[in-house]
Design a protein around this motif. Structure first.
Motif, PDB file in Angstrom:
ATOM      1  N   ILE A  14       0.837  -1.205   0.000  1.00  0.00           N
ATOM      2  CA  ILE A  14       0.000   0.000   0.000  1.00  0.00           C
ATOM      3  C   ILE A  14       0.869   1.250   0.000  1.00  0.00           C
ATOM      4  O   ILE A  14       0.611   2.214  -0.743  1.00  0.00           O
ATOM      5  N   ARG A  15       1.912   1.259   0.828  1.00  0.00           N
ATOM      6  CA  ARG A  15       2.797   2.423   0.870  1.00  0.00           C
ATOM      7  C   ARG A  15       3.491   2.627  -0.475  1.00  0.00           C
ATOM      8  O   ARG A  15       3.652   3.763  -0.933  1.00  0.00           O
ATOM      9  N   THR A  16       3.894   1.525  -1.109  1.00  0.00           N
ATOM     10  CA  THR A  16       4.550   1.642  -2.410  1.00  0.00           C
ATOM     11  C   THR A  16       3.590   2.201  -3.450  1.00  0.00           C
ATOM     12  O   THR A  16       3.951   3.111  -4.209  1.00  0.00           O
ATOM     13  N   ALA A  17       2.365   1.685  -3.480  1.00  0.00           N
ATOM     14  CA  ALA A  17       1.374   2.180  -4.445  1.00  0.00           C
ATOM     15  C   ALA A  17       1.035   3.638  -4.183  1.00  0.00           C
ATOM     16  O   ALA A  17       0.881   4.439  -5.111  1.00  0.00           O
ATOM     17  N   ARG A  18       0.932   4.021  -2.898  1.00  0.00           N
ATOM     18  CA  ARG A  18       0.623   5.418  -2.566  1.00  0.00           C
ATOM     19  C   ARG A  18       1.768   6.339  -2.971  1.00  0.00           C
ATOM     20  O   ARG A  18       1.547   7.435  -3.507  1.00  0.00           O
ATOM     21  N   ASP A  19       3.009   5.888  -2.762  1.00  0.00           N
ATOM     22  CA  ASP A  19       4.159   6.694  -3.173  1.00  0.00           C
ATOM     23  C   ASP A  19       4.204   6.860  -4.690  1.00  0.00           C
ATOM     24  O   ASP A  19       4.574   7.928  -5.198  1.00  0.00           O
ATOM     25  N   LEU A  20       3.847   5.808  -5.412  1.00  0.00           N
ATOM     26  CA  LEU A  20       3.802   5.910  -6.875  1.00  0.00           C
ATOM     27  C   LEU A  20       2.777   6.939  -7.318  1.00  0.00           C
ATOM     28  O   LEU A  20       3.031   7.737  -8.232  1.00  0.00           O
TER      29      LEU A  20
END
Length: 461
Positions: free
Chosen positions: A384-390
């Protein structure tokens, strides 16, 4: 042709549109122009008019405007000299001067002049007073000050072309947004970025749904570990119970909890029934053992009597043998009863152990599932954090593309704010389309955050 003693100036021709100035400049009698009014008053009035004319169109826009750093001021300083009947221009003080970051003007002859917090009229008075004091003039020269160019404004956020833009008087928020290409404007070059954004948002929704599924499972596992009679779901799931997906999710976890609870209780009930049977068998064996003990006691007494008679020769040895056999048989049966009771007690202890094993097995399964859930929560959180950062990276790289994508996907609201220095401190003001924009403002366009939004609402975006 300009009058003798009056320096050339690039805007001098614009002054010639005023008839009374033309008459004055070309040597017309001042008395003819103004009648009997004194020459010195007419000269001062002339210079004042020149100052107003020089200010031009900036008078209305800059009437109450306070210049700041990066503003460029156009300054003209003239002195009427009655002895020669001419307007003398102070050439070193005539030109464009930029306000420094400290809010000062660096001017020839008079040095540094602070303009912070002063209007154009106050700045012109200050320049005249300083020049009069520096060179010892009898009368204060007249200075005209106008805005040559305003400091720029900045537009950032979800616009097509964020950046620095020139300010013009009367500029509004909607006009500034138009200069920056508008909200959500895009072109063919951002299609790939929009595709990436759609993919990331879809992944975010999937990951959020997975996370809520893990939350529901965690609630069921906690209920098992705490020995609860039902599953207590957290508020973030209960608040979304009207959504079929999450309502079904909670129902399935509650049903699974009840099914496993019934399965465990069925095993325990079967073991409890076996325990009851073992206890009944032990009770029966105890009664049988007591009966055998009485029979053994009677048989032993009979054997003693037979032995006494046999010693006296009053009975046959066959009777003595039979009495011994009877006692031996009763003792053997009593031993069998004792062994059966011992075995039944062992079976009873084994039943208790089996009941404990059933509880432990379900608890161990719950603990194993809890450990698995922790690992899956950690993995899901990282994703989730990776997708949000993207997504955030895409918003920074192509904010207009993201805004356009939001508009295409349905109703979307934006928050427009201006960062402005007010009374020496930076303030953030929420603005609308027709609100004015000032020089130096930073206009920002962002997604509007709903008051009730939480971290779990990502899936609905």
């Amino acid at each position: 042709m300009t009058p003798t003693g009056v320096p050339q100036h690039r805007n001098w021709s614009s002054w010639m549109q005023f008839p009374f100035l033309r008459r004055l400049i070309h040597g017309k009698s001042l008395t003819a122009v103004w009648g009997k009014t004194s020459l010195s008053r007419k000269a001062a009035t002339c210079v004042a008019v020149l100052s107003i004319v020089g200010a031009g169109g900036a008078v209305h826009a800059g009437e109450e405007y306070v210049p700041g750093p990066q503003d460029t001021l156009k300054i003209r300083v003239y002195e009427w000299r009655p002895s020669t009947g001419t307007a003398y221009e102070w050439a070193p003080l005539t030109g464009d001067f930029v306000v420094s970051s400290a809010g000062n003007l660096s001017l020839p002859i008079i040095g540094t002049v602070s303009v912070a917090g002063k209007t154009l009229e106050q700045i012109s008075e200050t320049i005249g007073q300083r020049l009069q004091g520096e060179v010892g003039l009898q009368k204060r020269p007249s200075a005209s000050v106008e805005i040559s160019s305003y400091r720029p404004l900045f537009v950032t956020g979800l616009v097509a072309s964020p950046g620095k833009y020139n300010f013009s008087p009367g500029l509004t928020v909607i006009q500034a947004l138009s200069m920056a290409g508008g909200i959500g404007s895009t072109d063919a070059n951002v299609i790939g970025l929009q595709r990436d954004a759609l993919s990331s948002r879809g992944q975010m929704r999937e990951l959020e749904a997975e996370r809520l599924g893990l939350v529901a499972r965690q609630a069921r596992v906690d209920a098992v570990l705490n020995g609860a009679t039902s599953v207590v779901f957290p508020q973030e799931l209960v608040s979304r119970a009207k959504e079929p997906r999450f309502s079904r999710m909670m129902q399935e976890e509650q049903s699974l909890f009840e099914t496993r609870e019934r399965s465990m209780m069925t095993e325990i009930d079967a073991l409890n029934r076996a325990k009851v049977l073992a206890n009944n068998q032990i009770a029966a064996l105890k009664e049988k053992g007591a009966s055998l003990a009485k029979q053994i006691d009677l048989a032993s007494k009979d054997l003693d009597a037979v032995n006494k008679l046999a010693l006296r020769g009053l009975t046959l040895s066959a009777r003595q043998l039979g009495a011994n056999q009877n006692v031996a048989e009763l003792e053997s049966r009593n031993l069998d009863v004792s062994l059966a009771m011992l075995k039944t007690e062992q079976d009873l202890a084994r039943v208790d152990q089996d009941i404990a094993d059933v509880h432990n097995r379900y608890r161990v399964n719950a603990l194993t599932e809890a450990a698995e859930l922790r690992d899956r929560f950690a993995s899901n959180g990282e994703k989730i954090r990776t997708a949000r950062d993207l997504l955030r990276n895409l918003e920074l790289r192509a904010p207009s593309a993201m805004a356009s994508l939001a508009l295409e996907n349905g109703p979307y609201t934006f928050l427009m704010t201006i960062n402005r220095v007010v009374n020496g401190s930076m303030q953030t003001l929420v603005v609308s389309d027709n609100d004015p924009v000032m020089p130096g403002d930073v206009l920002r366009v962002e997604h509007r955050e709903e008051p009730a939004a939480t971290a779990t609402d990502v899936s609905s975006n």
